[in-house]
Scaffold this motif. Sequence first.
Motif, PDB file in Angstrom:
ATOM      1  N   PHE A  34     -12.460  27.776  36.070  1.00  0.00           N
ATOM      2  CA  PHE A  34     -12.206  26.549  36.828  1.00  0.00           C
ATOM      3  C   PHE A  34     -13.491  25.859  37.290  1.00  0.00           C
ATOM      4  CE2 PHE A  34     -11.603  24.271  40.803  1.00  0.00           C
ATOM      5  CZ  PHE A  34     -10.637  23.356  40.431  1.00  0.00           C
ATOM      6  N   ASP A  35     -14.353  26.576  37.981  1.00  0.00           N
ATOM      7  CA  ASP A  35     -15.555  25.957  38.536  1.00  0.00           C
ATOM      8  C   ASP A  35     -16.480  25.402  37.453  1.00  0.00           C
ATOM      9  OD1 ASP A  35     -14.836  26.404  41.186  1.00  0.00           O
ATOM     10  OD2 ASP A  35     -15.760  28.391  41.203  1.00  0.00           O
ATOM     11  N   GLU A  36     -16.480  26.044  36.295  1.00  0.00           N
ATOM     12  CA  GLU A  36     -17.358  25.594  35.213  1.00  0.00           C
ATOM     13  C   GLU A  36     -16.841  24.354  34.509  1.00  0.00           C
ATOM     14  OE1 GLU A  36     -18.648  28.448  32.262  1.00  0.00           O
ATOM     15  OE2 GLU A  36     -18.358  30.044  33.716  1.00  0.00           O
ATOM     16  N   VAL A  37     -15.525  24.235  34.348  1.00  0.00           N
ATOM     17  CA  VAL A  37     -15.016  23.205  33.444  1.00  0.00           C
ATOM     18  C   VAL A  37     -14.331  22.028  34.120  1.00  0.00           C
ATOM     19  CG1 VAL A  37     -14.747  24.888  31.602  1.00  0.00           C
ATOM     20  CG2 VAL A  37     -12.776  24.298  32.994  1.00  0.00           C
ATOM     21  N   PHE A  38     -13.711  22.212  35.277  1.00  0.00           N
ATOM     22  CA  PHE A  38     -12.837  21.152  35.794  1.00  0.00           C
ATOM     23  C   PHE A  38     -13.609  19.883  36.140  1.00  0.00           C
ATOM     24  CE2 PHE A  38     -10.273  18.977  39.032  1.00  0.00           C
ATOM     25  CZ  PHE A  38      -9.131  18.764  38.280  1.00  0.00           C
ATOM     26  N   ASN A  39     -14.502  19.943  37.101  1.00  0.00           N
ATOM     27  CA  ASN A  39     -15.208  18.729  37.528  1.00  0.00           C
ATOM     28  C   ASN A  39     -16.040  18.123  36.403  1.00  0.00           C
ATOM     29  OD1 ASN A  39     -14.183  18.720  40.146  1.00  0.00           O
ATOM     30  ND2 ASN A  39     -15.756  20.122  40.857  1.00  0.00           N
ATOM     31  N   TYR A  40     -16.684  18.972  35.617  1.00  0.00           N
ATOM     32  CA  TYR A  40     -17.497  18.499  34.500  1.00  0.00           C
ATOM     33  C   TYR A  40     -16.637  17.728  33.491  1.00  0.00           C
ATOM     34  CZ  TYR A  40     -20.603  18.621  30.442  1.00  0.00           C
ATOM     35  OH  TYR A  40     -21.373  18.270  29.368  1.00  0.00           O
ATOM     36  N   SER A  41     -15.501  18.305  33.117  1.00  0.00           N
ATOM     37  CA  SER A  41     -14.645  17.670  32.116  1.00  0.00           C
ATOM     38  C   SER A  41     -14.011  16.393  32.647  1.00  0.00           C
ATOM     39  CB  SER A  41     -13.573  18.650  31.636  1.00  0.00           C
ATOM     40  OG  SER A  41     -14.186  19.735  30.964  1.00  0.00           O
ATOM     41  N   VAL A  42     -13.574  16.381  33.909  1.00  0.00           N
ATOM     42  CA  VAL A  42     -13.024  15.162  34.502  1.00  0.00           C
ATOM     43  C   VAL A  42     -14.070  14.047  34.456  1.00  0.00           C
ATOM     44  CG1 VAL A  42     -12.253  14.107  36.668  1.00  0.00           C
ATOM     45  CG2 VAL A  42     -11.338  16.322  35.962  1.00  0.00           C
ATOM     46  N   LYS A  43     -15.306  14.370  34.798  1.00  0.00           N
ATOM     47  CA  LYS A  43     -16.398  13.388  34.763  1.00  0.00           C
ATOM     48  C   LYS A  43     -16.579  12.831  33.351  1.00  0.00           C
ATOM     49  CE  LYS A  43     -21.374  13.130  35.471  1.00  0.00           C
ATOM     50  NZ  LYS A  43     -22.419  13.803  34.775  1.00  0.00           N
ATOM     51  N   LEU A  44     -16.564  13.699  32.345  1.00  0.00           N
ATOM     52  CA  LEU A  44     -16.745  13.224  30.973  1.00  0.00           C
ATOM     53  C   LEU A  44     -15.583  12.364  30.496  1.00  0.00           C
ATOM     54  CD1 LEU A  44     -18.456  16.155  29.052  1.00  0.00           C
ATOM     55  CD2 LEU A  44     -19.456  14.056  29.942  1.00  0.00           C
ATOM     56  N   PHE A  45     -14.356  12.741  30.860  1.00  0.00           N
ATOM     57  CA  PHE A  45     -13.218  11.889  30.502  1.00  0.00           C
ATOM     58  C   PHE A  45     -13.405  10.495  31.097  1.00  0.00           C
ATOM     59  CE2 PHE A  45     -10.243  15.589  29.618  1.00  0.00           C
ATOM     60  CZ  PHE A  45      -9.935  15.194  28.330  1.00  0.00           C
ATOM     61  N   LYS A  46     -13.776  10.433  32.363  1.00  0.00           N
ATOM     62  CA  LYS A  46     -13.953   9.133  33.021  1.00  0.00           C
ATOM     63  C   LYS A  46     -15.080   8.348  32.375  1.00  0.00           C
ATOM     64  CE  LYS A  46     -12.035  10.350  37.496  1.00  0.00           C
ATOM     65  NZ  LYS A  46     -12.303  10.594  38.920  1.00  0.00           N
ATOM     66  N   GLU A  47     -16.202   9.017  32.086  1.00  0.00           N
ATOM     67  CA  GLU A  47     -17.327   8.337  31.442  1.00  0.00           C
ATOM     68  C   GLU A  47     -16.975   7.918  30.023  1.00  0.00           C
ATOM     69  OE1 GLU A  47     -20.630  11.010  31.660  1.00  0.00           O
ATOM     70  OE2 GLU A  47     -20.964  10.628  33.803  1.00  0.00           O
ATOM     71  N   GLY A  48     -16.035   8.616  29.402  1.00  0.00           N
ATOM     72  CA  GLY A  48     -15.617   8.282  28.045  1.00  0.00           C
ATOM     73  C   GLY A  48     -14.753   7.043  27.978  1.00  0.00           C
ATOM     74  N   GLY A  49     -14.361   6.520  29.123  1.00  0.00           N
ATOM     75  CA  GLY A  49     -13.637   5.257  29.133  1.00  0.00           C
ATOM     76  C   GLY A  49     -12.128   5.377  29.068  1.00  0.00           C
ATOM     77  N   TYR A  50     -11.583   6.568  29.252  1.00  0.00           N
ATOM     78  CA  TYR A  50     -10.124   6.693  29.216  1.00  0.00           C
ATOM     79  C   TYR A  50      -9.529   5.955  30.401  1.00  0.00           C
ATOM     80  CZ  TYR A  50     -10.770   9.929  25.454  1.00  0.00           C
ATOM     81  OH  TYR A  50     -11.106  10.473  24.246  1.00  0.00           O
ATOM     82  N   SER A  51      -8.508   5.149  30.133  1.00  0.00           N
ATOM     83  CA  SER A  51      -8.008   4.228  31.146  1.00  0.00           C
ATOM     84  C   SER A  51      -7.188   4.912  32.231  1.00  0.00           C
ATOM     85  CB  SER A  51      -7.163   3.133  30.492  1.00  0.00           C
ATOM     86  OG  SER A  51      -6.073   3.704  29.790  1.00  0.00           O
ATOM     87  N   GLN A  52      -6.438   5.922  31.884  1.00  0.00           N
ATOM     88  CA  GLN A  52      -5.612   6.628  32.851  1.00  0.00           C
ATOM     89  C   GLN A  52      -5.982   8.097  32.783  1.00  0.00           C
ATOM     90  OE1 GLN A  52      -3.495   5.038  34.868  1.00  0.00           O
ATOM     91  NE2 GLN A  52      -3.858   3.086  33.851  1.00  0.00           N
ATOM     92  N   LEU A  53      -6.353   8.650  33.890  1.00  0.00           N
ATOM     93  CA  LEU A  53      -6.692  10.068  33.907  1.00  0.00           C
ATOM     94  C   LEU A  53      -6.068  10.705  35.137  1.00  0.00           C
ATOM     95  CD1 LEU A  53      -8.254  12.609  32.978  1.00  0.00           C
ATOM     96  CD2 LEU A  53     -10.165  11.786  34.355  1.00  0.00           C
ATOM     97  N   LEU A  54      -5.123  11.594  34.910  1.00  0.00           N
ATOM     98  CA  LEU A  54      -4.587  12.373  36.015  1.00  0.00           C
ATOM     99  C   LEU A  54      -5.231  13.745  35.924  1.00  0.00           C
ATOM    100  CD1 LEU A  54      -2.665  12.731  38.389  1.00  0.00           C
ATOM    101  CD2 LEU A  54      -1.042  13.690  36.786  1.00  0.00           C
ATOM    102  N   ALA A  55      -6.072  14.058  36.844  1.00  0.00           N
ATOM    103  CA  ALA A  55      -6.748  15.353  36.857  1.00  0.00           C
ATOM    104  C   ALA A  55      -6.060  16.240  37.886  1.00  0.00           C
ATOM    105  CB  ALA A  55      -8.217  15.175  37.190  1.00  0.00           C
TER     106      ALA A  55
END
Length: 135
Positions: free
Chosen positions: A74-95
């Motif tokens: 969890f600590d390794e992947v959650f915040n990092y992956s959410v950040k990358l999804f947002k930076e990738g331009g996905y319009s809707q992201l439910l984390a």
Amino acid sequence: DTVARDHVNPRRVILVGHDLGGRPAFAALRTNRGLFAGFAGISMSLQGTLDGHNRKPYEKIPVYYAVGTKDEMFDEVFNYSVKLFKEGGYSQLLAESPATGHALTQDEIKHMMDFFDKELALSDQSATPADVVAQ
């Protein structure tokens, strides 16, 4: 072929990637953007997938991303992956960070499905008449 054979509405196909299956699922999403109405990443890491020249805005589709807080990663992947999804331009992201471990419970899966039902209903309302006729 599956869409045609099984009479599946292509505007309802959600790609799901779990754990290490998340990487090939995400690669399929990136290379076949028009085939999927949404993406669900469950307990997966995006490390290395959006780095460098690959980081650009992608198809504006809803994304549901979840990693259980009891998952050892969890600590390794959650915040990092959410950040990358947002930076990738996905319009809707439910984390979501459900309390369970590496897999989702039935209630959490229902929550995910409710999310996609709502998001896809919204996209149907914004579809142009040409989009509806093309179906």
